[in-house]
Design an enzyme around this catalytic site. Structure first.
Site, PDB file in Angstrom:
ATOM      1  N   ILE B  25     -28.036  -4.226  30.376  1.00  0.00           N
ATOM      2  CA  ILE B  25     -29.064  -5.108  30.927  1.00  0.00           C
ATOM      3  C   ILE B  25     -29.265  -6.326  30.013  1.00  0.00           C
ATOM      4  O   ILE B  25     -29.243  -7.479  30.473  1.00  0.00           O
ATOM      5  CB  ILE B  25     -30.395  -4.338  31.125  1.00  0.00           C
ATOM      6  CG1 ILE B  25     -30.199  -3.177  32.124  1.00  0.00           C
ATOM      7  CG2 ILE B  25     -31.510  -5.267  31.569  1.00  0.00           C
ATOM      8  CD1 ILE B  25     -29.769  -3.582  33.516  1.00  0.00           C
ATOM      9  N   HIS B  62     -24.526   2.802  42.509  1.00  0.00           N
ATOM     10  CA  HIS B  62     -25.149   3.438  43.671  1.00  0.00           C
ATOM     11  C   HIS B  62     -25.492   2.390  44.727  1.00  0.00           C
ATOM     12  O   HIS B  62     -25.563   1.208  44.439  1.00  0.00           O
ATOM     13  CB  HIS B  62     -26.438   4.151  43.263  1.00  0.00           C
ATOM     14  CG  HIS B  62     -26.287   5.052  42.081  1.00  0.00           C
ATOM     15  ND1 HIS B  62     -26.370   4.593  40.792  1.00  0.00           N
ATOM     16  CD2 HIS B  62     -26.035   6.382  42.002  1.00  0.00           C
ATOM     17  CE1 HIS B  62     -26.186   5.614  39.964  1.00  0.00           C
ATOM     18  NE2 HIS B  62     -25.977   6.703  40.670  1.00  0.00           N
ATOM     19  N   LYS B 287     -31.246  12.021  40.517  1.00  0.00           N
ATOM     20  CA  LYS B 287     -30.711  12.044  41.875  1.00  0.00           C
ATOM     21  C   LYS B 287     -29.846  13.278  42.104  1.00  0.00           C
ATOM     22  O   LYS B 287     -29.491  13.581  43.213  1.00  0.00           O
ATOM     23  CB  LYS B 287     -29.883  10.783  42.121  1.00  0.00           C
ATOM     24  CG  LYS B 287     -30.777   9.575  42.367  1.00  0.00           C
ATOM     25  CD  LYS B 287     -29.981   8.364  42.729  1.00  0.00           C
ATOM     26  CE  LYS B 287     -29.199   7.835  41.552  1.00  0.00           C
ATOM     27  NZ  LYS B 287     -30.038   7.461  40.422  1.00  0.00           N
ATOM     28  N   ARG B 348     -31.550   8.770  29.367  1.00  0.00           N
ATOM     29  CA  ARG B 348     -32.179   7.856  30.327  1.00  0.00           C
ATOM     30  C   ARG B 348     -33.499   7.367  29.740  1.00  0.00           C
ATOM     31  O   ARG B 348     -34.071   8.018  28.876  1.00  0.00           O
ATOM     32  CB  ARG B 348     -32.458   8.570  31.643  1.00  0.00           C
ATOM     33  CG  ARG B 348     -31.251   9.154  32.331  1.00  0.00           C
ATOM     34  CD  ARG B 348     -31.704   9.786  33.646  1.00  0.00           C
ATOM     35  NE  ARG B 348     -30.646  10.500  34.321  1.00  0.00           N
ATOM     36  CZ  ARG B 348     -30.289  11.750  34.071  1.00  0.00           C
ATOM     37  NH1 ARG B 348     -30.927  12.433  33.143  1.00  0.00           N
ATOM     38  NH2 ARG B 348     -29.331  12.337  34.745  1.00  0.00           N
ATOM     39  N   ILE B 373     -35.493   1.160  32.575  1.00  0.00           N
ATOM     40  CA  ILE B 373     -34.246   0.996  33.335  1.00  0.00           C
ATOM     41  C   ILE B 373     -33.384   2.251  33.171  1.00  0.00           C
ATOM     42  O   ILE B 373     -32.555   2.351  32.293  1.00  0.00           O
ATOM     43  CB  ILE B 373     -33.453  -0.253  32.876  1.00  0.00           C
ATOM     44  CG1 ILE B 373     -34.361  -1.482  32.793  1.00  0.00           C
ATOM     45  CG2 ILE B 373     -32.281  -0.496  33.814  1.00  0.00           C
ATOM     46  CD1 ILE B 373     -34.925  -1.970  34.102  1.00  0.00           C
ATOM     47  N   CYS B 438      -1.598   5.656  20.602  1.00  0.00           N
ATOM     48  CA  CYS B 438      -2.223   6.773  21.324  1.00  0.00           C
ATOM     49  C   CYS B 438      -1.293   7.190  22.449  1.00  0.00           C
ATOM     50  O   CYS B 438      -1.064   6.436  23.384  1.00  0.00           O
ATOM     51  CB  CYS B 438      -3.580   6.345  21.874  1.00  0.00           C
ATOM     52  SG  CYS B 438      -4.282   7.477  23.075  1.00  0.00           S
ATOM     53  N   CYS B 440      -1.562   9.790  24.579  1.00  0.00           N
ATOM     54  CA  CYS B 440      -2.157  10.276  25.833  1.00  0.00           C
ATOM     55  C   CYS B 440      -2.487   9.118  26.774  1.00  0.00           C
ATOM     56  O   CYS B 440      -2.316   9.215  27.974  1.00  0.00           O
ATOM     57  CB  CYS B 440      -3.420  11.077  25.565  1.00  0.00           C
ATOM     58  SG  CYS B 440      -3.181  12.501  24.497  1.00  0.00           S
ATOM     59  N   CYS B 475      -5.743  14.898  24.133  1.00  0.00           N
ATOM     60  CA  CYS B 475      -5.736  15.416  22.758  1.00  0.00           C
ATOM     61  C   CYS B 475      -6.969  14.964  21.992  1.00  0.00           C
ATOM     62  O   CYS B 475      -7.208  15.394  20.872  1.00  0.00           O
ATOM     63  CB  CYS B 475      -4.452  15.045  22.019  1.00  0.00           C
ATOM     64  SG  CYS B 475      -4.539  13.537  21.037  1.00  0.00           S
TER      65      CYS B 475
END
Lengths: 422, 531
Positions: B25, B62, B287, B348, B373, B438, B440, B475
């Site tokens: 935000i 959402h 939710k 949250r 928020i 890396c 993976c 990993c």
């Protein structure tokens, strides 16, 4: 991009499996063999295994990991096998074509006659065993800790709790102690140790490090760096028993909670994996379900001894050579089934049916005074006594040459109580 | 520029606008402000942006279907969702609309309600009344495109959903974004347009004179300003109180999520999937979460909702893990339990009113609270920004669009997403592109180096991880950890023993080998008697 390279065989991974397979393929007459390794040096995990105990079967000698690896590395360097270090295979298809990358050649495209998968295995992490708590620095897999200390020369912790009594965990308990760190204890969720007996004695007992069976870590404390762990006793369903929790202050939690064959490339190529081993289903040449793609060592199933890795590598390397030279012939399809107290058997199927076959298997539970038997359509072709079988220890058995033919329906491997002693 | 040099930079003595908090935000507001003025200063007490809820949430955009009518949350969510494509344009951040499948099952209504119905009524209730109700609810909120699905259509869309499903509603508006990459992109875009970001900078108070905010007091000095945007997330109440501009309380509520191996789960669910519960049936204020694929293709399950005391409690409990397994075992009976690669928790920042608090303080002029928020904050972000800009205008700020605003923030190159031709070309230009660090996630040395020298530089392992995905694979950094640490040490010009996982107090190594032996020796504790 570079032009397409067409060697006789590409071996992916240069640990003990890849080294052995490349050499065996070479000895069997293949001309151009590429050995691809993603690390900066040959040997795979062996260079960091500075303890001894390697090679008692292959060399009839007790060697350290680096010594064991060096015997193969020396041979590879004299063999004319082309080594690609710091080279990562990005793609592998079922037609055996592959794409690899390194900083010298850029993107390499290859269409080899045969492929040998020798990527080894990786360690299970804290999230795969779902240890609750915070996510601070200081939670580390045992093999990674071994790398930090023995190769990088860096200490991951001062006061250590080890979860899991697999061999690497036990060896690291000793290693940390020898480096002046304090190992508070080793905690094992099962009611029996996960590692070899010799490691229990030499790594824990000799250093007065306690082993807590039927215990687990139930919470990791510390927001930035590990500050403590909660340990608790578990019941027969491996669930923590309320009221048995104990807070153990430490700055490091080392995990030795299992190894997983590294088969991401195998999956890309469409190789069928076995649910019990986590590795490719293979036949007596270590050929996978995809024609011309072979596999050996810990990518097939996690072995306890490097010597066995070398044996499977030799089979795979020779198999790849037979395939490329057009000599490999399938005469049938015979499944190898795990019987009583057998968790899995490698190879899982037999197709050539023309040679002596070495079988590797693990038992489901510890058992004393047993007989290990191999049955071909109910007929015993191999039977020997064993004083003790334990899940951490791989068991070998063999099918003698001539015991198999096209008409055979199945081979069963079983462990039964030894009647004579009963 | 070395790590130390960056920390020695002097805090400006003045800024037109100060944004407190570098979460999504704060960074989105800062970016928007730079369309009008470059004189924006963003402060955060952590050593990176997106260190709070912005790094540990479900990444979902959402539609607003889960929010209560009449709330600011619902209004801004519905509007924010619509603005998202425009919001992320030019940021180089992946955003996709995978949609949400709301699954209606026999558990969707309370048994006491069903007892009173006959079989036919029950069937109609589940397959007609509830779905229509959801669609109408959406319509009233301004959510369009909702489609009722039969049982068969549910399975066609998501074959792994429980066979107990009776019907469904598909909401095509749901999207996914990587929340910390979005935050980084937003703030880098702001910096490109003149904003300054000071991390490791904790706000300790404000100078308020004559009912107006005059300065922000930090651990690194004072900054004069006449406009403060309080986007301090879970700490927004404490920050507001420092200025006397408070009046709301944030009570931390933890949410834990399980993340699965991409190779196993990339096709497991195609859209977000959630089980419908009639209002009033839910135990928690959340939710209820769901199953969803991240933009990278990992299956995600969660989050939980647990009230906690500590605003830093990002632990995950055995009960939460159990709860997630139990909940999704019903909705997705065969989900691959063994393929969990990570579990994380975020905090949250709800108020007791459970709604957003976005307003200019009536006690201190020039102090704007953007607080409370929680979810769907990420989805509402574009609309929150719009609302804040309106508030600033109302306060009398003249907002004139700059002509020199740079519309795009160049995205870092991801080796794994390139064609082989592009990969080859890059490696020939710089061999560091050919060194896969890396395995993976196929991340190269060059990407790690770029992250360490980016606009908002990664200064620790987690910072590199969030920008490049090193250690995010199956990993979890066992193979690449020491390599990334070595690159960090080299690029920052520090000893590797000073490399941390997530800032001060989180060293990866405690020293070099033999250090401890030497220390023990000095204390007279010899392990081996050499006599």
């Amino acid at each position: 991009m570079t032009k397409i390279l067409r060697p006789d065989a590409v071996v992916i991974g240069a640990g003990p499996a890849g080294l052995g397979a490349a050499l065996a393929a070479r000895e069997a007459g293949l001309e151009e063999i590429f050995l691809l390794e993603r690390d900066f040096e040959l040997g795979g995990i062996l260079p960091q295994c500075i303890h001894d105990g390697f090679g008692s079967i292959v060399f009839d000698q007790v060697l350290t990991g680096p010594e064991y690896a060096q015997r193969f590395i020396d041979k590879v360097e004299r063999s004319g096998i082309e080594v690609f270090l710091d080279t990562m295979v990005l793609e592998l298809r079922s037609d055996r074509s592959l794409v690899a990358v390194n900083s010298r050649d850029g993107v390499l495209r290859m269409e080899p006659g045969a492929v040998v998968l020798a990527m080894g295995c990786r360690e299970r992490t804290r999230h795969q065993v779902l240890i609750p708590g915070y996510r601070p620095a200081g939670v580390i897999c045992a093999g990674a800790a071994q790398r930090y200390i023995n190769i990088e020369g860096l200490m991951p912790g001062r006061r250590v709790v080890i979860l899991g009594s697999g061999d690497i965990g036990l060896i690291m308990a000793r290693r940390f102690t020898l480096e002046g760190a304090e190992v508070e204890g080793v905690y094992e969720i099962m009611d029996h140790p996960g590692g070899l007996t010799r490691n229990l004695v030499q790594c824990l007992h000799d250093f007065d490090i306690p082993l807590h069976l039927s215990h687990t870590v139930t919470f990791i404390h510390g927001r930035k760096r590990v500050e403590a762990v909660t340990v608790a006793k578990v019941n027969e369903n491996r669930k923590p028993i309320p009221g048995t929790e104990r807070l153990v202050e430490c700055d490091t939690l080392v995990l030795s909670v299992g190894l997983i064959p590294e088969n991401e490339l195998s999956k890309k190529a469409g190789v069928v994996l076995h649910p019990a081993t986590g590795g490719p289903v293979v036949d007596e040449l270590m050929e996978t379900s995809v024609e011309g793609i072979f596999a050996c060592g810990n990518v097939v199933c996690v072995f306890d001894l490097v010597d066995y890795v070398t044996f499977t590598a030799e089979v795979a390397g020779r198999g790849a050579a037979e395939f490329v030279q057009g000599r490999r012939r399938w005469r049938g399809e015979v499944p190898v089934r795990p019987g009583r107290n057998v968790r899995f058997v490698v190879p899982q199927r037999l197709r050539c049916l023309d040679r002596e076959v070495e079988l590797y298997f693990r038992v489901q539970r510890p058992e004393r005074s047993v007989r290990v038997r191999v049955l071909v359509d109910g007929r015993v072709v191999h039977s020997r006594k064993a004083r003790m079988v334990r899940p951490p220890e791989m068991v070998r058995a063999s099918i003698p040459a001539g015991a198999l033919n096209e008409g055979v329906r199945e081979v069963v491997v079983e462990v039964t109580p030894d009647e004579k002693e009963a | 520029m070395s790590f130390k040099a960056r920390n020695c930079q002097l805090l400006p003595t003045r800024a037109e606008i100060v944004v407190v908090g570098a979460g999504v935000i704060g960074c989105a507001i800062a970016r928007e402000l730079t369309r009008y003025t470059p004189d924006v200063l963003v402060l955060d007490k952590e050593n990176d942006v997106a260190c709070g809820a912005s790094k540990a949430n479900n990444a979902e955009i959402h539609s607003g279907i889960g929010e209560d009518p009449g709330t600011l949350k619902q209004k801004l969510n519905v509007r924010g969702n619509r603005m998202y494509d425009e919001f992320v344009r030019g940021l180089g951040v992946e955003f996709k609309r995978q949609g949400l499948l709301i699954v209606i099952t026999p558990r969707s209504a309370p048994p006491e309600l069903l007892e009173r119905m006959n079989e036919e009524d029950r069937r109609r209730f589940f397959t007609e009344v509830i779905p229509r109700g959801i669609v109408n609810f959406g319509k009233k909120a301004g959510i369009t495109g909702l489609r009722i699905l039969s049982r068969e259509e549910v399975f066609e869309r998501e074959p792994n959903v429980t066979r107990e499903a009776l019907a469904g509603v598909f909401d095509p508006n749901y999207g996914m974004v990587c929340p910390y990459k979005l935050t980084i992109a937003l703030v880098e875009h702001a910096v490109l347009n003149g904003a300054k970001v000071f991390l490791n900078t904790e706000v300790n108070g404000f100078r308020v004179e004559g009912g107006r905010v005059r300065a922000v007091i930090t651990n690194r000095g004072e900054v004069e300003t006449s406009l403060v945007i309080n986007a301090a997330g879970v700490f927004a109440d404490e920050v507001a109180d420092m200025a006397g501009a408070g009046g709301f309380r944030i009570h931390p509520r933890k949410g834990a999520t399980l993340l699965f191996d991409r190779d196993v789960t990339s096709e497991y669910v195609r859209s977000s999937v959630a089980e419908f519960r009639l209002p009033g049936m839910k135990k928690t204020k959340s939710k209820g979460g769901g199953a969803m694929p991240t933009v990278e293709g990992n299956l995600q399950l969660g989050p939980t909702a647990v009230e906690v005391e500590d605003k830093y409690d990002t632990s995950i409990s055995a009960e939460e893990i159990e709860e997630i397994f139990e909940r999704f075992h019903y909705l997705l009976p065969d989900f691959p339990r063994d393929a969990v690669i990570s579990a994380f928790s975020g905090i949250r920042a709800p108020t007791y009113e459970e709604d957003f608090v976005i307003e200019a303080s009536d006690k201190v002029f020039g102090f704007v609270n953007v607080a409370g928020i929680q979810s769907p904050g990420l989805a509402s972000a574009p609309a929150i920004v719009e609302m804040v800009m309106g508030i600033i205008k109302d306060l009398g700020w003249e907002l004139e669009e700059r002509k020199d605003f740079i519309p795009e923030r160049p995205a870092p190159i991801k080796f794994s997403e390139l064609s082989n031709e592009e990969r080859h070309r890059l490696i020939m230009e710089d061999p560091r592109w050919g060194h896969v660090v890396c395995r993976c996630e196929t991340v190269t040395e060059m990407e790690v180096v770029n992250a360490i020298h980016s606009i908002i530089p990664a200064t620790d392992m987690d910072g590199v991880k969030r920008r490049t995905r090193t250690g995010m694979g199956r990993c979890q950094g066992s193979f690449c950890g020491h390599r990334v640490a070595a690159i960090l040490a080299r690029e920052l010009g520090i000893p590797v023993t000073e490399v941390t996982k997530s800032g001060e107090g989180s060293p990866i190594y405690v020293g070099r080998t033999k250090d401890l032996l030497l220390q023990n020796d000095l204390r007279g504790e010899r392990l081996v008697d050499e006599g």
